[in-house]
Design an enzyme around this catalytic site. Structure first.
Site, PDB file in Angstrom:
ATOM      1  N   CYS A   2       6.184  -4.097   7.272  1.00  0.00           N
ATOM      2  CA  CYS A   2       6.801  -4.736   8.427  1.00  0.00           C
ATOM      3  C   CYS A   2       6.172  -4.213   9.712  1.00  0.00           C
ATOM      4  O   CYS A   2       5.255  -3.398   9.702  1.00  0.00           O
ATOM      5  CB  CYS A   2       8.306  -4.449   8.442  1.00  0.00           C
ATOM      6  N   ASP A 100      15.090  -0.565  -0.526  1.00  0.00           N
ATOM      7  CA  ASP A 100      14.887   0.835  -0.164  1.00  0.00           C
ATOM      8  C   ASP A 100      15.377   1.162   1.241  1.00  0.00           C
ATOM      9  O   ASP A 100      15.560   2.335   1.577  1.00  0.00           O
ATOM     10  CB  ASP A 100      13.415   1.235  -0.313  1.00  0.00           C
ATOM     11  N   ILE A 291     -15.434  -7.885  -2.462  1.00  0.00           N
ATOM     12  CA  ILE A 291     -16.311  -8.474  -1.447  1.00  0.00           C
ATOM     13  C   ILE A 291     -17.730  -7.972  -1.668  1.00  0.00           C
ATOM     14  O   ILE A 291     -17.957  -6.791  -1.910  1.00  0.00           O
ATOM     15  CB  ILE A 291     -15.830  -8.082  -0.027  1.00  0.00           C
ATOM     16  N   SER A 363      -5.120  -0.112  -3.464  1.00  0.00           N
ATOM     17  CA  SER A 363      -6.492   0.266  -3.139  1.00  0.00           C
ATOM     18  C   SER A 363      -6.819   1.634  -3.742  1.00  0.00           C
ATOM     19  O   SER A 363      -5.942   2.334  -4.239  1.00  0.00           O
ATOM     20  CB  SER A 363      -6.688   0.319  -1.615  1.00  0.00           C
ATOM     21  N   GLY A 364      -8.090   2.010  -3.662  1.00  0.00           N
ATOM     22  CA  GLY A 364      -8.529   3.313  -4.167  1.00  0.00           C
ATOM     23  C   GLY A 364      -8.722   4.339  -3.076  1.00  0.00           C
ATOM     24  O   GLY A 364      -9.322   5.396  -3.315  1.00  0.00           O
TER      25      GLY A 364
END
EC number: 6.3.5.4
Length: 631
Positions: A2, A100, A291, A363-364
């Protein structure tokens, strides 16, 4: 995920205009397109823009507690909220929603300021306690989520998820901080201890701020730190097993969502490890996105395709080319402050691609910082050991002058750049690492500065902050201190800023399982030989993942998410490179020697030198100032 904003009055309590908070939130609509809300009370206003991820139909914000004592606006995800909910229910808490957000309210009422120590996740929140008449601001341990703040002339403190939220407030002054220009020219971004605008601050990672109506704004308080001064004593095979357990927990905890979820996949070790554990959960085929580039040397898409085939993912791929840099102004607008990590473009493009399929993407990011995966960390560890073998006087009197006299070989591999190595060895480890991490060395950037900017900067040195961070790091070695600096300085200012702004620009929530704080605490206590071995970083991570990934994925040379900007600035973007020196915007600032910039551009275009990073920094500074209208 948010966007939040708010206003809090200190001193004289004045009414807060709800429409003002609404305007601050409306410019953050990209962070939360699914809903909005504003709550105001005497001397306080809280606003929210919602991207629905968990409890989609419930959990509107700002949210009041059941007894209406507290009001909360919250950006982020609490991954252990179900465990916390059960614990708090056992202590008598009653919940009306399934998300949450309400758990944070109950945690505050149970633990007060210590509630943040119980939260596992990425978050920024503002919680107003109506009974105590105080506002509590908190940011997650690594700074995944941002918060900008400014004390205004009417005695209020305004805050927002992005600088543009503050810019929507009519009392915010738009005066550039010249020290921030020096910081930006040094690092390629404005670090968290400063902002491009005077008077604007960022709540630091792992810090809280408690505000009271009858008191001035205090200093933020740290509630957590990463300690590298302890070492595991277990056998390597046991540590590998423990590492895999942490990885599995970190990934699974971040797969909680009531919306479609996928992953970024570059084909490197880190994102491939995340996809491997996602594929083990039995929740069906994983959606992956990657990508590629139109320059073969920078294109990793074939490796991503191979990993996708290995785990049977639904894989989507797209290429980025230089003609897409027409979006430079759009990118500058995402960051507000100047931001020169050129991988922001492909990160934005992969976020756009992911958003076509999912609302949440894992993601890593974080593994290089936590497990010593950067080449600069490995070089620093070698250099630091060498410093310990050579007397300080010898290093300063012999190696320093020798380094100054040695020719500069930017084109050569790092081990052959004797000039930078000798200069680094002549100073302290912290000074050497600051030099390695900086984008533009002081002799080059001060050669560009006008007399006016030199005078405004004075004796300030951007490197000093990083050096101080390393000197006070809870560390046992140079490698420890370098990793600490990367996790606390580089990561929030560069990597996490890049991922947050580019993903939020397309209303995508990005999650970083490899930054689970328990996983990072485990990694920080690993013996050095399990982090770096035979000149390679992330040793134990790669070793542990051998059962999941092939050797040519695990042990191929690290490439990273590198944008081929040097080639583009000599080819299709050469006109933009030449235009930097003629920029009316930069000329109006009076900060730079524009003739010198033009010389540097021509030297790069001709191939005599590689000034791509510097030129890109100047181009993004020019575009950011134009977008902000503050030059």
């Amino acid at each position: 995920m948010c966007g939040i904003a708010g206003i809090f009055h200190t001193g004289t309590i004045k009414p807060v205009d709800p429409s003002r908070v609404t305007r601050m939130c409306d410019v953050l609509a990209h962070r939360g397109p699914d809903g909005s809300g504003v709550w105001t009370g005497p001397g306080v206003g809280l606003g929210h823009r919602r991207l629905s991820i968990i409890d989609i139909e419930g959990s509107p914000q700002p949210m009041q507690s059941a007894d209406e004592r507290c009001v909360l606006t919250f950006n982020g995800e609490i991954y252990n909220y179900r465990d916390l909910r059960r614990e708090l229910e056992g202590r008598g808490a009653i919940f009306r929603t399934d998300g949450d957000t309400e758990v944070i309210l109950a945690a505050w009422e149970r633990w007060g300021e210590d509630c943040v120590k119980h939260l596992h996740g990425m978050f920024v929140f503002a919680l107003y306690d109506r009974r105590e008449r105080k506002l509590f601001l908190a940011r997650d341990r690594f700074g995944v989520k941002p918060l900008f703040m400014a004390e205004l002339s009417d005695g209020s403190l305004a805050f927002a998820s992005e600088l543009k939220g503050l810019l929507a407030h009519p009392l915010l002054r738009r005066d550039v901080d010249p020290l921030a220009v020096e910081d930006y020219m040094t690092w390629g971004y404005v670090p968290d201890h400063r902002s491009i605008l005077r008077g604007v601050k960022k709540l630091p990672a792992a810090h809280t701020l408690l505000l009271k109506h009858d008191s001035p704004v205090p200093e933020p308080q740290r509630y957590w730190d990463i300690r590298f001064d302890k070492r595991h004593s277990a056998k390597p095979q046991d540590l590998e097993a423990e590492l895999l357990h942490h990885l599995q927990q970190a990934v699974e905890s971040r797969m909680v969502a009531d919306v479609p979820l996928g992953a970024f996949l570059s084909g490197g070790v880190d994102s491939s490890a995340v996809v491997a554990f996602m594929s083990q959960t039995g929740r069906g085929r994983v959606q992956t996105c990657s990508i590629g580039f139109d320059v073969e040397s920078a294109d990793e898409s074939s490796h991503a395709q191979r990993v996708a085939e290995l785990f049977g993912t639904d894989h989507a791929s797209r290429k980025v080319s230089a003609d897409q840099f027409d979006a430079i102004d759009t990118i500058a607008g995402m960051f507000d402050e100047p931001f020169a990590d050129a991988s922001a473009l492909p990160t934005w493009r992969v976020s756009q691609l992911a958003r076509e399929h999912v609302t949440v993407a894992l993601s890593g990011d974080g593994a290089d910082e936590a497990f010593a995966g950067y080449r600069r960390q490995v070089f620093h560890a070698h250099e630091d050991r060498l410093r310990g073998l050579l007397p300080s006087a010898l290093r300063k009197k012999v190696l320093g002058p020798l380094g100054d006299a040695f020719p500069k070989l930017d084109w050569a591999p790092r081990p052959l750049r004797a000039k930078s190595t000798l200069q680094s060895l002549a100073g302290s480890g912290a000074e050497g690492y600051a030099s390695a991490l900086s984008a533009v060395p002081p002799e080059i950037r001060f050669g560009l500065y006008s007399e006016t900017l030199v005078r405004q900067v004075g004796d300030y040195s951007a490197e000093r902050m990083l050096i101080d961070v390393m000197k006070r790091a809870p560390a046992r070695s140079g490698l420890d201190a370098a990793q600490y600096a990367d996790l606390t300085f580089w990561l929030p200012g560069d990597i996490l800023t890049k991922v947050d702004r580019t993903s939020m620009a397309v209303s995508l929530e990005a999650r970083e399982p490899l930054l689970d704080h328990r996983l990072v605490e485990f990694a920080a206590a690993l013996p050095e030989r399990l982090r770096v071995r035979r000149g390679q970083g992330k040793f134990i991570l790669k070793k542990a993942m051998e059962r999941y990934l092939p050797d040519d994925i695990l042990y191929r040379p690290k490439q990273g998410f590198v944008t081929p900007i040097a080639e583009w600035l000599r080819g299709p973007l050469a006109s933009k490179a030449r235009g930097i020196g003629r920029s009316a915007m930069l000329a109006r600032t009076g900060w730079f020697d524009n003739a010198r910039i033009a010389e540097i551009a021509e030297a790069h275009i001709s191939g005599r030198s590689d000034h791509s990073r510097l030129l890109w920094q100047l181009l993004m500074l020019d575009r950011s100032l134009a977008r902000l209208g503050i030059a």
